[in-house]
Design an enzyme around this catalytic site. Structure first.
Site, short mmCIF file in Angstrom:
data_model
loop_
_atom_site.label_atom_id
_atom_site.label_comp_id
_atom_site.label_asym_id
_atom_site.label_seq_id
_atom_site.Cartn_x
_atom_site.Cartn_y
_atom_site.Cartn_z
CG ASN A 9 -1.80 1.31 1.31
OD1 ASN A 9 -1.73 2.02 0.52
ND2 ASN A 9 -2.22 1.35 2.79
CE LYS A 11 0.54 3.15 5.07
NZ LYS A 11 0.34 3.31 6.40
CG HIS A 95 -6.02 1.44 5.17
ND1 HIS A 95 -5.39 2.28 5.96
CD2 HIS A 95 -4.65 0.57 4.86
CE1 HIS A 95 -4.03 1.89 6.28
NE2 HIS A 95 -3.69 1.05 5.63
CD GLU A 97 -3.09 5.03 6.84
OE1 GLU A 97 -3.08 5.39 5.94
OE2 GLU A 97 -1.93 4.58 7.52
CD GLU A 167 -3.58 -3.29 7.25
OE1 GLU A 167 -2.53 -3.15 6.54
OE2 GLU A 167 -4.06 -1.79 7.07
N GLY A 173 1.99 1.71 10.84
CA GLY A 173 2.95 2.90 10.82
C GLY A 173 3.55 3.14 12.13
CB SER A 213 5.15 -2.13 11.88
OG SER A 213 4.76 -1.04 12.31
#
Ligand code: PEP
Length: 249
Positions: A9, A11, A95, A97, A167, A173, A213
Site C-alpha cells: 500500500n 498510501k 483501511h 486510515e 491490521e 505505521g 509494520s
C-alpha cells in the site's frame, strides 16, 4: 494450500515518474517469484503508470479505495469499473486510515466491497482493533463485529472472492508489529467467524493477510504462522529492495 498474497500500500506517496522508476528496479528482483501473488496499490492518478510499468510481469496493480456507485455526480470519487478499466485488479477497502480520517464505517465497507466485486476487482478488506480496544480485552469482539457488519452480509459466492487484511491499528505505521502469535490468534478469530457464517470450506480457502509494520526483518516469523496468508505492507513497500525482500521471504 492457500497461495500467499504480498500486497503493498503506497498510501499518498510517489509521483508517476517515481512509480515508473520503482518498477524498473523492483521487477527484476521478483521476476522468479511464483510462491506468492504480488500486488502494488499506488494512488489513483498513478494507476496507469503502474499498470504500464508492470505489464507482462507477475505484479498486479490495485487501488487504495473506491466509491460504491459506478458513476454519477460524486465529485472527487473513483468507481470500481474505472479502476478495472485502468487495468487495476485489486482494491483496498476500509483501511484504518480511511476509517480514521474519512469516516469509513463497516456499512460503507460492505457497500464498497460489493461494488469492487461487481466490477470484477478483488477487494482487500481491512479490519483491526485500536490499542484501547486491545488493552481493554475487546479485540475478538471488535473483529467479530467488523466481520459481522462489513463482511458477513456478502453472499457465499461474493465471500469466495475477497481477501481480508487483519491490521491492528496500533501496529500501522508505528514500527510496533504484532508478534506472530498475536497476529495468528486474530486470524484464527476471523477464520472462525468465516467458518460460522460461510462454512468450513470457505473458511479454509479464505486468505487473511497481516498488516502493521511488516518489514524484511519480521516477515519470516509472521509468514511461518499457518494462519497468516500474506502481508499488507505500508512503509516498507516504498523501496524496491525492501519490498522485494519481503516478497521473497
Ligand atoms: C498499511 O498501510 O496497511 C500498513 C500496514 O502500514 P505499515 O506497514 O507502514 O504499518
Amino acid at each position: 494450500m492457500r497461495k500467499p498474497v504480498m500486497a503493498g500500500n503506497w498510501k499518498m506517496y510517489k509521483t508517476a515518474a517515481e512509480t515508473t522508476s520503482f518498477f524498473e528496479k523492483f521487477l527484476p528482483l521478483v521476476r522468479d517469484c511464483s510462491h506468492c501473488e504480488i500486488v502494488i496499490c499506488p494512488v489513483f492518478v498513478n494507476l496507469p503508470a503502474a499498470v504500464e510499468a508492470a505489464r507482462g510481469s507477475n505484479v498486479r496493480i490495485g487501488a487504495q479505495d473506491l466509491f460504491w456507485e459506478t458513476e454519477g455526480a460524486y465529485t472527487g470519487e473513483v468507481s470500481g469499473p474505472m479502476i478495472a478499466a485502468a487495468g487495476g485488479s485489486h482494491v483496498i477497502v476500509g483501511h484504518s486510515e480511511r476509517r480514521q480520517y474519512f469516516g469509513e464505517t463497516d456499512e460503507s465497507v460492505l457497500k464498497k466491497t460489493r461494488a469492487a466485486l461487481n466490477a470484477g476487482l478483488t477487494p482487500i478488506v481491512c479490519v483491526g482493533e485500536t490499542l484501547e480496544q486491545r488493552e481493554s480485552g475487546r479485540t475478538a469482539g471488535v473483529l467479530a463485529a467488523q466481520f459481522d457488519k462489513g463482511i458477513g452480509p456478502l453472499s457465499p459466492e461474493e465471500f469466495g472472492r475477497i481477501l481480508i487484511a487483519y491490521e491492528p491499528v496500533w501496529a500501522i505505521g508505528t514500527g510496533r508489529t504484532a508478534s506472530p502469535e498475536i497476529a495468528a490468534e486474530a486470524h484464527r478469530v476471523l477464520r472462525e467467524q468465516a467458518r460460522a457464517r460461510f462454512g468450513e470450506e470457505a473458511a479454509e480457502n479464505l486468505r487473511i493477510l497481516y498488516g502493521g509494520s511488516v518489514k524484511p526483518e519480521n516477515v519470516k516469523g509472521l509468514m511461518a504462522q499457518p494462519q497468516i496468508d500474506g502481508a499488507l505492507v505500508g512503509g516498507a513497500c516504498l523501496k524496491p529492495e525492501s519490498f522485494a525482500s519481503i516478497v521473497n521471504f
